[in-house]
Design a protein around this motif. Structure first.
Motif, mmCIF file in Angstrom:
data_model
loop_
_atom_site.group_PDB
_atom_site.id
_atom_site.type_symbol
_atom_site.label_atom_id
_atom_site.label_comp_id
_atom_site.label_asym_id
_atom_site.label_seq_id
_atom_site.Cartn_x
_atom_site.Cartn_y
_atom_site.Cartn_z
ATOM 1 N N UNK A 1 0.778 -1.295 0.028
ATOM 2 C CA UNK A 1 -0.093 0.021 -0.131
ATOM 3 C C UNK A 1 0.767 1.308 0.031
ATOM 4 N N UNK A 2 0.367 2.392 -1.190
ATOM 5 C CA UNK A 2 1.316 3.433 -0.900
ATOM 6 C C UNK A 2 1.026 4.187 0.318
ATOM 7 N N UNK A 3 -0.227 4.117 1.029
ATOM 8 C CA UNK A 3 -0.549 4.782 2.351
ATOM 9 C C UNK A 3 0.421 4.188 3.251
ATOM 10 N N UNK A 4 0.545 2.862 3.325
ATOM 11 C CA UNK A 4 1.330 2.495 4.299
ATOM 12 C C UNK A 4 2.819 2.728 4.200
ATOM 13 N N UNK A 5 3.230 2.954 2.746
ATOM 14 C CA UNK A 5 4.676 3.451 2.473
ATOM 15 C C UNK A 5 4.918 4.842 3.000
ATOM 16 N N UNK A 6 3.749 5.503 2.867
ATOM 17 C CA UNK A 6 3.912 6.949 3.358
ATOM 18 C C UNK A 6 3.944 6.730 4.970
ATOM 19 N N UNK A 7 3.387 6.173 5.515
ATOM 20 C CA UNK A 7 3.276 6.124 7.266
ATOM 21 C C UNK A 7 4.710 5.661 7.443
ATOM 22 N N UNK A 8 5.324 4.724 6.899
ATOM 23 C CA UNK A 8 6.726 4.199 7.370
ATOM 24 C C UNK A 8 7.698 5.268 6.842
ATOM 25 N N UNK A 9 7.556 5.852 5.846
ATOM 26 C CA UNK A 9 8.811 6.641 5.200
ATOM 27 C C UNK A 9 8.535 8.039 5.520
#
Length: 177
Positions: free
Chosen positions: A129-137
């Motif tokens: 998920x790009x949303x999860x990626x945003x949260x992680x990065x």
């Protein structure tokens, strides 16, 4: 200002800003994701990606949209400006969610001739998920860019940090052409 790299966390607004900046300057808009992603969400090898990036950046002027930290030696070798879209976390995650939702509903192809579209499942219920990626990065990117902006090895680059859409709009509107 001839060679510009716009960076920022996924969902920050770097593509929107990059397109506006390229239009204002009359420069080509170059998108790193379009260079990296192949059909059916296949990734380019580093060898392919680096060669494509190196070739594309041989132009005299451009606005490059994208991070890909492993490409810094290529893209920052000739860059004169790096613009960091550093909006607050709440705005960035809101934009990432809104964009993922709209893209998953409209099924808009992200990059020409790839067939790659975001799906609701991939955007909201996947570890890709790009949303999860945003949260992680988000925080990791902020730390990295602060360090890079202060690194003497990049003293040839003019760094600009834009912390709000208002600052971004002002930056574009006040450009001396």
């Amino acid at each position: 200002m001839k060679k510009i790299n716009v960076v920022g966390t996924s969902g920050s607004g770097k593509s929107t800003f990059s397109r506006m900046l390229a239009t204002r300057l009359g420069y080509p808009y170059l998108e790193m994701d379009a260079m990296f992603w192949k059909s059916n969400w296949q990734e380019s090898s580093d060898e392919e990606f680096f060669a494509k990036l190196d070739s594309t950046l041989s132009q005299e002027r451009w606005v490059l949209d994208g991070n890909y930290n492993r490409t810094v030696d290529i893209k920052w070798a000739g860059v004169d400006h790096v613009i960091w879209i550093d909006y607050p976390f709440s705005r960035t995650i809101y934009q990432a969610i809104k964009r993922a939702f709209i893209r998953s509903i409209t099924k808009t192809e992200l990059w020409d001739k790839t067939g790659n579209v975001e799906t609701f499942r991939k955007s909201f219920f996947s570890r890709d998920s790009v949303i999860l990626w945003t949260l992680k990065t988000y925080n990791r990117n902020r730390v990295r860019y602060i360090e890079m902006f202060n690194d003497p090895k990049y003293r040839h680059i003019k760094f600009v940090r834009l912390k709000s859409p208002k600052m971004a709009k002002k930056f574009i509107n006040e450009l001396d052409l």
